[in-house]
Motif scaffolding. Sequence first.
Motif, short mmCIF file in Angstrom:
data_model
loop_
_atom_site.label_atom_id
_atom_site.label_comp_id
_atom_site.label_asym_id
_atom_site.label_seq_id
_atom_site.Cartn_x
_atom_site.Cartn_y
_atom_site.Cartn_z
N LEU A 252 -6.48 -6.26 -6.99
CA LEU A 252 -7.60 -6.69 -7.82
C LEU A 252 -7.14 -7.36 -9.11
O LEU A 252 -7.51 -8.49 -9.40
N PHE A 253 -6.32 -6.66 -9.90
CA PHE A 253 -5.90 -7.21 -11.18
C PHE A 253 -4.53 -7.88 -11.11
O PHE A 253 -4.36 -9.03 -11.48
N SER A 254 -3.57 -7.15 -10.60
CA SER A 254 -2.19 -7.59 -10.72
C SER A 254 -1.64 -8.24 -9.46
O SER A 254 -0.62 -8.93 -9.53
N ASP A 255 -2.28 -8.01 -8.31
CA ASP A 255 -1.79 -8.56 -7.04
C ASP A 255 -0.31 -8.29 -6.87
O ASP A 255 0.50 -9.19 -6.65
N HIS A 256 0.06 -7.01 -6.97
CA HIS A 256 1.46 -6.69 -6.82
C HIS A 256 1.64 -5.42 -5.99
O HIS A 256 0.68 -4.71 -5.66
N ILE A 257 2.89 -5.13 -5.64
CA ILE A 257 3.27 -3.92 -4.93
C ILE A 257 4.17 -3.12 -5.84
O ILE A 257 5.11 -3.65 -6.44
N VAL A 258 3.87 -1.82 -5.98
CA VAL A 258 4.53 -0.96 -6.96
C VAL A 258 5.12 0.26 -6.27
O VAL A 258 4.53 0.80 -5.32
N ARG A 259 6.29 0.68 -6.75
CA ARG A 259 6.87 1.94 -6.29
C ARG A 259 6.88 2.94 -7.44
O ARG A 259 7.21 2.58 -8.58
N THR A 260 6.50 4.19 -7.17
CA THR A 260 6.56 5.28 -8.16
C THR A 260 7.21 6.49 -7.49
O THR A 260 7.44 6.51 -6.28
N LYS A 261 7.46 7.52 -8.28
CA LYS A 261 7.82 8.80 -7.71
C LYS A 261 6.57 9.45 -7.11
O LYS A 261 5.44 9.01 -7.37
N LEU A 262 6.77 10.54 -6.34
CA LEU A 262 5.63 11.17 -5.68
C LEU A 262 4.62 11.74 -6.67
O LEU A 262 3.45 11.92 -6.32
N ASP A 263 5.05 12.00 -7.89
CA ASP A 263 4.11 12.50 -8.89
C ASP A 263 3.48 11.36 -9.70
O ASP A 263 2.77 11.60 -10.67
N GLY A 264 3.75 10.11 -9.30
CA GLY A 264 3.17 8.95 -9.97
C GLY A 264 3.96 8.42 -11.14
O GLY A 264 3.58 7.41 -11.74
N SER A 265 5.06 9.05 -11.49
CA SER A 265 5.84 8.62 -12.64
C SER A 265 6.81 7.49 -12.28
O SER A 265 7.02 7.18 -11.11
N ASN A 266 7.37 6.87 -13.29
CA ASN A 266 8.38 5.81 -13.16
C ASN A 266 7.92 4.63 -12.29
O ASN A 266 8.57 4.29 -11.31
N PRO A 267 6.81 3.99 -12.62
CA PRO A 267 6.36 2.84 -11.82
C PRO A 267 7.29 1.65 -11.97
O PRO A 267 7.75 1.33 -13.07
N VAL A 268 7.57 0.99 -10.84
CA VAL A 268 8.41 -0.21 -10.81
C VAL A 268 7.71 -1.24 -9.94
O VAL A 268 7.35 -0.95 -8.79
N VAL A 269 7.49 -2.43 -10.45
CA VAL A 269 6.90 -3.51 -9.66
C VAL A 269 7.96 -4.07 -8.73
O VAL A 269 9.00 -4.57 -9.16
N LEU A 270 7.70 -3.99 -7.41
CA LEU A 270 8.64 -4.49 -6.42
C LEU A 270 8.36 -5.94 -6.04
O LEU A 270 9.30 -6.68 -5.72
N TYR A 271 7.09 -6.31 -6.06
CA TYR A 271 6.73 -7.64 -5.55
C TYR A 271 5.46 -8.11 -6.23
O TYR A 271 4.53 -7.33 -6.46
#
Length: 625
Positions: free
Chosen positions: A256-275
Amino acid sequence: MSRTRLAPFAVALAALVPFAASAPAQTQIVFTEYAFNNPKIKAMDLNGQNVFEPFTIPTSFWVPLDLTFDVASGQFLWADYAGTNRILRAQSNGAGLTTVVTTSGGARGPRVDAQGRLYYVDGNTLRRVNANGSGMQILFTAQQSFPLGCPLVDATNGHVYVGADGTIRRFDLDGSHPKTVVTGISIARTLQLDVANGFIYWIDTDTITDHIARARLDGTQPSVVIDNTPAFVQSPGMNGFVIDPASDSIVYSDDLFSDHIVRTKLDGSNPVVLYQSTGGLSPSGLTLDSGPVVQPMADCNGNGIADATDLVSGFSQDCNGNGFPDECEENPCPTPTYFLDHGSNPVPPSRTLGCSSTAQNTCFDVFQPFDVPAPGVSLGSLELDGWTANYGFGSGFTATLFPDDGSGQFPNESAPIVAAAMQFRFNPNTINWVTADFSAALLPGRYWVRLTANEPAYHAGVNIGTSGLLQSKQRSGLGTWFTGSPIAMRLATTPLAASPPQLSLAAGGIQDFVLDAGLQHANKAYWLLGCVTGSSPGLPLNSQLTLPLNYDAYLLLLLQNPNAPPLLNAFATLDGSGKSTAQFTLPSNSPPILVGLTFHHAYVVLSPTNAPEFVSNAVVLELAP
């Protein structure tokens, strides 16, 4: 380097070739993107590098969703939402692209079991077909009219899950043995499972609630893991996700906003944009090319037999119908006794709690008064029903109990009795009670429960009750008061409550007890006792009853001196409703050496022959300076 010196190097290099050829390929993330007449399927490494297109999707299938990879057949499968909704499959290189089945309603899924059968959604129905699209069976039809979420297959344990009717439902693979695993969801778009760690994850995709959440497999401990828009009511467009417990990661798409794919830890922390999608494309479905995570056998009681088998055989019971053996839950089917029960009606407009905007006239506290008759109420817990409009940053709201200020119209907010942090669930159309410990000894009089948002971004609705003698009130951020219907609130009793939980040695004071053994123990003798050495392991009174007190000098003092200070009315008779009151008195200027001392008190009910027949819970008193 000479040719002679190159020869050993070449031999060594050649020796490495077979190992290189047989080395397992690195797991990749495979995902789809959509744009009008321009769908894409792409793959990349787990770190977002080396993006490429394994094949081309025909332009007419331009809304690809719910991508999955079936390791057994080596095929990708997905749903297409453009034009005629359908389920598609193709080899990993795109060869043999085939429509497996078309749908008359919105298509979601598919997911694959160990026999290669496909589970998918057609409108508000969950269906199953053979690998070639034959043998269609309707496994479940929901009450909702809009499409269900993408199903999830747990091939190991023989279950299929789907989001429907504000819940997550679980069935055996043939649609039998329906269970309701999680409640209080708005729209569960897609699901992921982690049996090894005991969690189920989902994307809740309603505009006001769009987030990734998880709960225990028995439906307890629901929590929001990822919310991209915590400060305002807006959907972040989460579309698909996978979890990989082995690498402690969630990978999700946001269209919707960012049109990206993100990886985080299972608790939602440390988000990193992969694509980052470009050129008008938006990411949708995604999967790992290693296929869905293979789940271990669910065996919560550790008897070596699958939990589902235990339930079917009758070895385990499931009183709440959540598909989880009762012996693995702390209190699966409580039977509270309610002093007050307003019921809940989610249909009328709810009472606003928190802020619907930054303007103070849109921010509200909610108040609900109630009256306590003689001799008092032994309050144990508070239950409320409502729904979260904006989760904020996760702190929810606080319920606080106050006495009346003497006017009968307002609380005395300078004298809080007990407080508890709470959090509503997310579905505004269903009843979803939330509970908090709210222990207090309430003597006769009027009291008020105040609900206050814990942060400016939090916004919720408190449902209206179906009954109630006293109207609720709201107070705006500007101090304006409004009166309305009673809120959906229930107050449950406990056998023993005490207030306050702490007394000052310097000031002294009184801790009040309210005893409520129930009508079955009316007019029987009781003995309130105490200790200063904790409530465990307790004193066995017979083969059935253990008094949650330990034998020490204070207990001996009370046994030898019933009804003498500091414990008054400790040895007496319950009234005709099984209730009574007592007091612990602490003189002012008590010795400072007692700072930090903790008392536990509990009582035993005696039969006409003085045999113990009931014991209460223990309550605490702490001595402060």
